[in-house]
Write a protein that holds these residues in place. Structure first.
Motif, PDB file in Angstrom:
ATOM      1  N   TYR A   3      65.428 -54.405 -38.405  1.00  0.00           N
ATOM      2  CA  TYR A   3      64.659 -53.523 -39.305  1.00  0.00           C
ATOM      3  C   TYR A   3      63.832 -53.760 -40.251  1.00  0.00           C
ATOM      4  CZ  TYR A   3      67.037 -49.565 -36.124  1.00  0.00           C
ATOM      5  OH  TYR A   3      68.152 -49.243 -35.356  1.00  0.00           O
ATOM      6  N   THR A   4      62.724 -53.589 -40.860  1.00  0.00           N
ATOM      7  CA  THR A   4      61.839 -54.025 -41.929  1.00  0.00           C
ATOM      8  C   THR A   4      63.049 -53.003 -43.474  1.00  0.00           C
ATOM      9  OG1 THR A   4      60.133 -52.460 -41.181  1.00  0.00           O
ATOM     10  CG2 THR A   4      60.348 -54.845 -40.784  1.00  0.00           C
ATOM     11  N   LEU A   5      63.041 -53.017 -44.561  1.00  0.00           N
ATOM     12  CA  LEU A   5      62.818 -52.233 -45.234  1.00  0.00           C
ATOM     13  C   LEU A   5      61.909 -50.789 -44.871  1.00  0.00           C
ATOM     14  CD1 LEU A   5      64.482 -51.358 -48.146  1.00  0.00           C
ATOM     15  CD2 LEU A   5      62.719 -52.615 -49.089  1.00  0.00           C
ATOM     16  N   GLU A   6      60.755 -50.821 -44.369  1.00  0.00           N
ATOM     17  CA  GLU A   6      60.251 -49.228 -44.153  1.00  0.00           C
ATOM     18  C   GLU A   6      61.045 -48.689 -42.972  1.00  0.00           C
ATOM     19  OE1 GLU A   6      58.589 -52.316 -44.384  1.00  0.00           O
ATOM     20  OE2 GLU A   6      57.735 -52.110 -46.638  1.00  0.00           O
ATOM     21  N   GLN A   7      61.383 -49.124 -42.423  1.00  0.00           N
ATOM     22  CA  GLN A   7      62.046 -48.497 -40.928  1.00  0.00           C
ATOM     23  C   GLN A   7      63.612 -48.137 -41.082  1.00  0.00           C
ATOM     24  OE1 GLN A   7      61.904 -52.043 -39.054  1.00  0.00           O
ATOM     25  NE2 GLN A   7      60.978 -51.762 -37.259  1.00  0.00           N
ATOM     26  N   GLU A  20      68.310 -51.319 -51.681  1.00  0.00           N
ATOM     27  CA  GLU A  20      66.812 -51.976 -50.750  1.00  0.00           C
ATOM     28  C   GLU A  20      67.321 -53.978 -51.588  1.00  0.00           C
ATOM     29  OE1 GLU A  20      66.007 -49.825 -53.428  1.00  0.00           O
ATOM     30  OE2 GLU A  20      65.388 -48.170 -51.118  1.00  0.00           O
ATOM     31  N   ASP A  21      67.336 -53.827 -52.797  1.00  0.00           N
ATOM     32  CA  ASP A  21      67.596 -55.552 -52.401  1.00  0.00           C
ATOM     33  C   ASP A  21      68.902 -55.429 -52.711  1.00  0.00           C
ATOM     34  OD1 ASP A  21      66.647 -55.012 -54.899  1.00  0.00           O
ATOM     35  OD2 ASP A  21      68.183 -54.124 -56.444  1.00  0.00           O
ATOM     36  N   TRP A  22      69.863 -55.051 -51.519  1.00  0.00           N
ATOM     37  CA  TRP A  22      71.019 -55.327 -50.464  1.00  0.00           C
ATOM     38  C   TRP A  22      70.179 -55.848 -49.498  1.00  0.00           C
ATOM     39  CZ3 TRP A  22      73.293 -54.620 -46.289  1.00  0.00           C
ATOM     40  CH2 TRP A  22      74.113 -54.711 -45.706  1.00  0.00           C
ATOM     41  N   GLU A  24      66.785 -61.833 -46.546  1.00  0.00           N
ATOM     42  CA  GLU A  24      66.296 -63.744 -46.322  1.00  0.00           C
ATOM     43  C   GLU A  24      67.395 -63.891 -46.190  1.00  0.00           C
ATOM     44  OE1 GLU A  24      65.769 -63.119 -50.866  1.00  0.00           O
ATOM     45  OE2 GLU A  24      64.004 -62.018 -50.375  1.00  0.00           O
ATOM     46  N   ARG A  25      68.716 -63.998 -46.152  1.00  0.00           N
ATOM     47  CA  ARG A  25      69.771 -65.157 -45.494  1.00  0.00           C
ATOM     48  C   ARG A  25      69.324 -65.098 -44.062  1.00  0.00           C
ATOM     49  NH1 ARG A  25      74.843 -63.666 -48.037  1.00  0.00           N
ATOM     50  NH2 ARG A  25      75.225 -65.382 -47.254  1.00  0.00           N
ATOM     51  N   ILE A  65      76.600 -63.322 -41.681  1.00  0.00           N
ATOM     52  CA  ILE A  65      76.768 -63.356 -43.057  1.00  0.00           C
ATOM     53  C   ILE A  65      77.152 -62.413 -43.554  1.00  0.00           C
ATOM     54  CG2 ILE A  65      74.617 -65.253 -43.420  1.00  0.00           C
ATOM     55  CD1 ILE A  65      72.593 -62.936 -43.758  1.00  0.00           C
ATOM     56  N   ALA A  66      77.661 -62.202 -45.126  1.00  0.00           N
ATOM     57  CA  ALA A  66      78.040 -60.711 -45.227  1.00  0.00           C
ATOM     58  C   ALA A  66      77.806 -61.072 -46.934  1.00  0.00           C
ATOM     59  CB  ALA A  66      79.364 -60.559 -44.855  1.00  0.00           C
ATOM     60  N   LEU A  67      77.449 -59.671 -46.954  1.00  0.00           N
ATOM     61  CA  LEU A  67      76.637 -59.336 -48.822  1.00  0.00           C
ATOM     62  C   LEU A  67      78.336 -59.181 -49.294  1.00  0.00           C
ATOM     63  CD1 LEU A  67      73.355 -58.650 -49.014  1.00  0.00           C
ATOM     64  CD2 LEU A  67      73.495 -61.028 -48.809  1.00  0.00           C
TER      65      LEU A  67
END
Length: 142
Positions: A8-12, A117-119, A125-126, A134-136
């Protein structure tokens, strides 16, 4: 049957959001008025949502640095309680709203400037860079 992973994109993601976003108040350094029962209740509700320490001055004059992680509201201030952690004290502590004379949002607000949004941007990006599993993780505390 195979499961397909959807990117998904941020907009979606924002389009899928059902509830409106939460505007994070800038409370760091704030000393609320506690002149009425309603002001005490409102300030302690904000202390519960705050992601930093607060300094509580009790009516007996004690100052306590605390991280408020729970609250229970009752019919009166005497029947309402916060539950908090204090440095160098093992375990949870409890205090009646009626015991609080002053409240200061004294600690650094760990949630200030942190947004969903930053998350999502960092995650995407990762993922685009080819990272797997990956896990933030939250920022390290100082």
């Amino acid at each position: 049957m195979t499961a397909e992973v959807q990117k998904y994109t941020l907009e979606q993601i924002e389009a899928l959001e059902v509830a409106p976003g939460f505007e994070h108040e800038k409370l760091e350094g704030w000393v609320p008025s506690l002149a009425s029962d309603e002001e005490v209740r409102d300030a302690l509700e904000k202390a519960f949502d705050y992601r930093g320490d607060v300094t509580i001055t009790t009516k007996s004059g004690d100052k306590i640095e605390a991280y408020v992680f729970n609250r229970q509201t009752g019919a009166t201030l005497q029947d309402s309680f916060i539950t908090y952690f204090a440095p160098n004290v093992n375990g949870k502590l409890k205090m009646s709203y009626a015991e609080i004379a002053r409240l200061e949002f004294s600690g650094k607000d760990r949630a200030a400037g942190k947004h969903w949004e930053d998350w999502v941007k960092a995650y995407n990006e990762r993922k685009a860079a080819g990272e797997k599993d990956i896990a933030l993780h939250p920022d390290k505390l100082e």
